[in-house]
Design an enzyme around this catalytic site. Structure first.
Site, PDB file in Angstrom:
ATOM      1  N   TYR A  10     -26.967  51.091 -39.659  1.00  0.00           N
ATOM      2  CA  TYR A  10     -24.989  50.483 -38.883  1.00  0.00           C
ATOM      3  C   TYR A  10     -24.543  49.279 -39.360  1.00  0.00           C
ATOM      4  O   TYR A  10     -23.690  49.060 -39.741  1.00  0.00           O
ATOM      5  CB  TYR A  10     -25.661  52.260 -37.890  1.00  0.00           C
ATOM      6  N   ASN A  30     -36.680  51.176 -45.068  1.00  0.00           N
ATOM      7  CA  ASN A  30     -37.829  51.935 -45.412  1.00  0.00           C
ATOM      8  C   ASN A  30     -36.985  53.517 -45.326  1.00  0.00           C
ATOM      9  O   ASN A  30     -37.666  54.607 -45.250  1.00  0.00           O
ATOM     10  CB  ASN A  30     -38.784  51.330 -44.319  1.00  0.00           C
ATOM     11  N   ASP A  49     -40.774  47.887 -47.070  1.00  0.00           N
ATOM     12  CA  ASP A  49     -40.757  47.913 -45.103  1.00  0.00           C
ATOM     13  C   ASP A  49     -41.359  46.320 -45.547  1.00  0.00           C
ATOM     14  O   ASP A  49     -41.984  46.069 -46.095  1.00  0.00           O
ATOM     15  CB  ASP A  49     -42.505  48.864 -44.821  1.00  0.00           C
ATOM     16  N   PHE A  71     -31.798  43.006 -40.206  1.00  0.00           N
ATOM     17  CA  PHE A  71     -30.732  44.174 -39.212  1.00  0.00           C
ATOM     18  C   PHE A  71     -32.174  45.689 -38.968  1.00  0.00           C
ATOM     19  O   PHE A  71     -32.095  45.819 -38.378  1.00  0.00           O
ATOM     20  CB  PHE A  71     -29.855  44.876 -39.764  1.00  0.00           C
ATOM     21  N   ALA A  73     -34.365  47.065 -37.466  1.00  0.00           N
ATOM     22  CA  ALA A  73     -35.435  47.079 -35.877  1.00  0.00           C
ATOM     23  C   ALA A  73     -35.368  48.723 -35.073  1.00  0.00           C
ATOM     24  O   ALA A  73     -34.021  49.472 -35.465  1.00  0.00           O
ATOM     25  CB  ALA A  73     -34.874  46.251 -34.404  1.00  0.00           C
ATOM     26  N   TYR A 139     -37.833  46.929 -25.651  1.00  0.00           N
ATOM     27  CA  TYR A 139     -36.576  46.685 -26.671  1.00  0.00           C
ATOM     28  C   TYR A 139     -36.374  45.203 -26.386  1.00  0.00           C
ATOM     29  O   TYR A 139     -36.253  44.308 -27.604  1.00  0.00           O
ATOM     30  CB  TYR A 139     -35.714  47.732 -26.908  1.00  0.00           C
ATOM     31  N   PHE A 206     -23.616  59.000 -17.206  1.00  0.00           N
ATOM     32  CA  PHE A 206     -24.567  58.592 -17.026  1.00  0.00           C
ATOM     33  C   PHE A 206     -24.259  57.758 -15.391  1.00  0.00           C
ATOM     34  O   PHE A 206     -24.174  56.595 -14.869  1.00  0.00           O
ATOM     35  CB  PHE A 206     -25.742  58.037 -17.555  1.00  0.00           C
ATOM     36  N   ARG A 219     -19.088  47.396 -19.697  1.00  0.00           N
ATOM     37  CA  ARG A 219     -19.901  47.721 -21.559  1.00  0.00           C
ATOM     38  C   ARG A 219     -18.331  46.376 -22.154  1.00  0.00           C
ATOM     39  O   ARG A 219     -17.239  47.256 -22.225  1.00  0.00           O
ATOM     40  CB  ARG A 219     -20.518  48.488 -22.365  1.00  0.00           C
ATOM     41  N   GLY A 283     -32.508  51.658 -16.393  1.00  0.00           N
ATOM     42  CA  GLY A 283     -32.272  50.947 -17.206  1.00  0.00           C
ATOM     43  C   GLY A 283     -30.886  50.698 -17.830  1.00  0.00           C
ATOM     44  O   GLY A 283     -30.752  49.652 -18.774  1.00  0.00           O
TER      45      GLY A 283
END
Ligand code: UFG
Length: 323
Positions: A10, A30, A49, A71, A73, A139, A206, A219, A283
């Site tokens: 993205y 990949n 990869d 980028f 991950a 993460y 949530f 956010r 979290g």
């Protein structure tokens, strides 16, 4: 030439679309979560990869790479809690192989995608880069570990790097040719828009008992093209020798609650959402809003897109691509 690892994802694909205007670009991906169709056709695309030495050697031997932008991950907080091995393997170990290969070929410029998740649960209005890092999930820890590795590599091997801590990336390219295409989708704005397109029955909010004015999480949403432009400025600063190492937040400096985001989606689209209020998602910090003053002062970058413009661009892309 610039190597963009994860350039079919993205954020990577939006960077590539801007960067091909200025540089020759090679994309390595990949396709585990990225999509071939997102990669601008002016870039060279290689499926491979970053943890595979043979794939990397083939690229560094063939092309005169001047800098690497990374980028690639895994980036789902919840998944990282249940499968930390995947996150340390893909986000840390594979990145080490990439860095080792860069050193082998004497490539010393690196741009790294980091995250607001490195801060954990901050207790300030606007987070500055010198705020303590205390990630609360694998993460965030995997990204912070790479930042620490970069600092050590800078002192020991003269690696130049910029780590960019993204807040909440959203929106789509103005052409509406590329946009956010995750499967499964977990992010708020695409979920709301998919619902308003009739692809989901309802939206779940949530948690409504956070210590925020309306009880929902706040956010800092940042347009993906604003992010892409910041990467290009960071790259130019490394290539010009203006910067050796830096860490920058990338955000708008404005906080919006989950309820405000949903209301803005309703306003932009003219449609009404069906909302279900549920328990908190584990979290989630109550509030994450960036100070981006440092990158403004040092590189002259600031976010240009408002929340409404971010949502409008995403709506255009989602409507066009509605299955
Ligand atoms: N949310 C909902 N309903 C949904 C989806 C999200 O209420 O269906 C809420 C979340 O609980 C959160 C807010 O909307 O309060 C934003 O959630 P996102 O999943 O869109 O984004 P996050 O803030 O959780 O995650 C982003 C990046 C991560 C990064 C994190 C840093 O996507 O990669 O910021 O905290 F780790």
């Amino acid at each position: 030439m610039i190597l963009v690892v994860g350039g079919a994802g993205y954020i990577g694909s939006h960077l590539v679309k801007e960067l091909v205007e200025k540089k020759q670009v090679i994309v390595l991906d990949n396709l585990s979560t990225g999509h071939r169709y997102l990669v601008d056709e002016r870039a060279v695309f290689i499926q491979g990869d970053l943890g595979n030495r043979a794939d990397l050697d083939a690229i560094f031997e063939k092309y005169p790479i001047k800098a690497v932008m990374h980028f690639a991950a895994n980036s789902l907080v919840g998944e990282s809690v249940v499968d930390p091995l995947k996150y340390y393997q893909n986000n840390v170990a594979a990145t080490l192989t990439l860095l080792e290969t860069m050193l082998k070929y004497n490539v010393k410029n690196f741009i790294f995608s980091s995250t607001a998740a490195t801060y954990g649960i901050p207790n300030v209005e606007l987070i500055t880069e010198d705020y303590s890092t205390n990630p609360i999930n694998p993460y965030g820890r995997s990204k912070l570990m790479v930042e620490q590795i970069l600092a050590d590599f800078a002192s020991a091997y003269g690696l130049n790097y910029v780590a960019l801590r993204y807040f909440n990336a959203a929106g789509a390219h103005e052409s509406a040719e590329i946009g956010e295409d995750h499967n499964p989708e977990t992010h708020l704005i695409p979920i709301v828009l998919q619902h308003l397109l009739g692809q989901r029955d309802k939206i779940s909010v949530f948690g409504t008992d956070y210590d925020t004015p309306d009880g929902t999480c706040i956010r800092d949403y940042i347009h993906v093209t604003d992010l892409a432009r910041a990467h290009i400025l960071a790259l130019e600063a490394l290539l010009d020798g203006k910067k050796k190492t830096a860490i920058y937040n990338l955000g708008n400096g404005l906080g919006y609650s989950v309820k405000e985001v949903i209301e803005t989606c309703e306003k932009v689209t003219g449609r009404k959402a069906v909302i279900e209020y549920t328990d908190r998602r584990p979290g989630d910090p109550a509030r994450l809003v960036a100070s981006s003053q440092k990158i403004y002062e040092e590189l002259g970058w600031k976010a240009e897109y408002s929340l409404e413009e971010i949502i409008a661009s995403a709506w255009k892309w989602h409507s066009r691509n509605a299955k």
